[in-house]
Write a protein that holds these residues in place. Sequence first.
Motif, PDB file in Angstrom:
ATOM      1  N   GLY A 168      -4.548 -11.645   2.246  1.00  0.00           N
ATOM      2  CA  GLY A 168      -3.223 -11.053   2.220  1.00  0.00           C
ATOM      3  C   GLY A 168      -2.375 -11.613   1.102  1.00  0.00           C
ATOM      4  O   GLY A 168      -2.857 -12.370   0.247  1.00  0.00           O
ATOM      5  N   GLU A 303      -1.351  -4.065  10.484  1.00  0.00           N
ATOM      6  CA  GLU A 303      -2.207  -3.630   9.386  1.00  0.00           C
ATOM      7  C   GLU A 303      -3.379  -4.590   9.204  1.00  0.00           C
ATOM      8  O   GLU A 303      -3.324  -5.743   9.646  1.00  0.00           O
ATOM      9  N   TYR A 304      -4.422  -4.087   8.532  1.00  0.00           N
ATOM     10  CA  TYR A 304      -5.616  -4.892   8.281  1.00  0.00           C
ATOM     11  C   TYR A 304      -5.972  -4.850   6.796  1.00  0.00           C
ATOM     12  O   TYR A 304      -5.662  -3.887   6.096  1.00  0.00           O
ATOM     13  N   ALA A 305      -6.632  -5.890   6.333  1.00  0.00           N
ATOM     14  CA  ALA A 305      -7.148  -5.941   4.967  1.00  0.00           C
ATOM     15  C   ALA A 305      -8.657  -5.783   4.992  1.00  0.00           C
ATOM     16  O   ALA A 305      -9.334  -6.246   5.917  1.00  0.00           O
ATOM     17  N   HIS A 367      -5.257  -7.297   0.793  1.00  0.00           N
ATOM     18  CA  HIS A 367      -4.505  -6.312   1.550  1.00  0.00           C
ATOM     19  C   HIS A 367      -3.855  -5.285   0.622  1.00  0.00           C
ATOM     20  O   HIS A 367      -3.244  -5.633  -0.387  1.00  0.00           O
ATOM     21  N   ARG A 368      -4.008  -4.021   0.982  1.00  0.00           N
ATOM     22  CA  ARG A 368      -3.452  -2.882   0.246  1.00  0.00           C
ATOM     23  C   ARG A 368      -4.045  -2.743  -1.157  1.00  0.00           C
ATOM     24  O   ARG A 368      -3.449  -2.099  -2.007  1.00  0.00           O
ATOM     25  N   GLN A 413      -3.270  -8.555   9.357  1.00  0.00           N
ATOM     26  CA  GLN A 413      -2.195  -9.113   8.544  1.00  0.00           C
ATOM     27  C   GLN A 413      -1.018  -9.482   9.446  1.00  0.00           C
ATOM     28  O   GLN A 413      -0.505  -8.648  10.178  1.00  0.00           O
TER      29      GLN A 413
END
Length: 470
Positions: A168, A303-305, A367-368, A413
Motif C-alpha cells: 500500500g 479495498e485490496y491490493a 495498491h491501485r 488496505q
Amino acid sequence: MDVHVGVIGGGIAGLAAAWHLARASRALDVTVLEGSPRVGGKLRVEEVGGITVDVGAESVLARRPEAIRLIDELGLTDHITHPARVPASIVSGGVRRPLPGGTLMGVPSDPESVRGLLCDADVERLRAEVLSPPVRGDISVGDFIDSRLGAAVTDTLVEPLLAGVYAGHARNLSLEMAIPALYEAATAGTPALEAARSVARAAASAALQTDPPPLFATVAGGLGTVPAVMAARLADLGAAIRTGTMVRRLERRDGRFVVSSGPTTDVHEDVFDAVVLATPAAPTARLIRDIAPGAAARLDTIEYASMAIVTLILDGPPPDVLDGSGFLVPPTEPLTIKASTFSSVKWPWLAAAHPDRTVLRASIGRHREEATLHRPDDELVEVALADLATVLGRALPTPAAVHVQRWGGGLPQYAVGHRALVTGLTDPAPGISLAGAALAGVGVPACIASGRRAADVLLTRLRSGDTGLG
C-alpha cells in the motif's frame, strides 16, 4: 448431540479457527470449506526447477507468540529456523544503500543513520521534528510523518517498508493500524523520534541477551508446508476439509445455517449450528448481506491490493553481487519491482538443501496500480530481471527456472479509520463469527490470532446454550 460448525475459508485464519474448535471439544463436528484446490491461502509452496519454495508468505514475526505456538502444537518445533544475520538494503537514486538499523517502520532513531539515503537538508528537517497538537482520531501514516519529519522520510524510508507489508501507500494507510507506536506519539503529541528511540533501545537491550530472540522465523522446507501438516492434524481430530468447494450462499433456516456450494446446476447444502467466515472482505460481505446487512456494508468499503511474486532459480551458488538478504524499493524510484529477496542468502536452510542453486524472488504490485500486473508472466519475469540488473549493476545469469505467483486482491488496505470500521465485526450476528486479515493484521501471527478469536466467540455462545459443550 454433536454440534456442527462450518469454517468457510481454508487460509491460515480459517485453519487456525478450525484447529482451535476441533481441539476444544469432542462434541464439535468441524468442517472446513475451501474454494481453491488446496488449503493455506497465502501460505503456499510450489516446485520450481526441482526446488520447493515459498511463493507467498515466507516468514513469521517470531516475537509475536501465535505462529510459533501453532507450529509447536503441530509438532514442528524442531523445524523452526531463522534468517541469516546478513544486511538488507534500500534503493536510493538507483543505488543500494544499507537499510538503517534502529528504525520504527522506517522512522530513524538517529537522524545521522540515514545521511546518504537522505540529503543533508532532509536530514536536518528530520532532526528538527515539528511537534503538532495531539491527533484526535486516526490519521494516515504519510500525513503524520510528512508534517512531523518531512516528506523525504515518508517517500524514501517509510514507503518501501509499508509496501513490503501491505503493498500500500503511506498516505492512504492508517497510522493507528500500521504503526501503533507512532499512533501513540500522535495522540499524545510527543516526538515521533522519541518513539523510534524507545523501540531501538528495547531492541538493543534484547540484543545484549546471551541468546537474543530472532525477529523472524520460518520452517525448514518452507512456511507454505505448514497448511498441509495442519490439514492432516485436523483430519486426525475428526475435522473434515473439503477443497474445491466454492461457497455461494449462506442463509439462516429454522435456527441453523445453510451453506450452499458448488455449481448452480448441482448445488450442495451443508447445515451448521454455527459458522466462521474466514474469507476476504468482499465475499464475506456477499455471504452475510441478508443476515447482517450493516456489517456487510462496512466490509464492502475495504479495498485490496494485488501483487505478484516472481521466483528465479539460478544455476550455481549465489553470485557475489547477491551480498545480503535483499533490497527494498521506494515508489519514487523508476523501477517496477518493489522489493527483492535473495532467498538462498537469507535462509541458511535453503542454501544447505540446494548448495548448487540460487533462489531469489522479486515482488511487483502496489495498491491501485493493478495495471502493472496486466502483463503476461514472461513479461513480468523480463521486468524483474531488468530491474534487478539495474539495481545490482549487472545482469544475472539466465534463470534455469522461473515461476510467477499472482495474488489478486491479496492484501487488505487499512484506510484511515480502519480500526473503528472493523470494531465489532468479529461477531456480526449470533452464530456467526469473522476472521482474517481484513480485521486486525495482515501478518501470519495476526491471522492466526484472528482465527482463534473467532473460534472463541462461537465457543462462548455455544457453551452458553443447550449444546452439551459445557
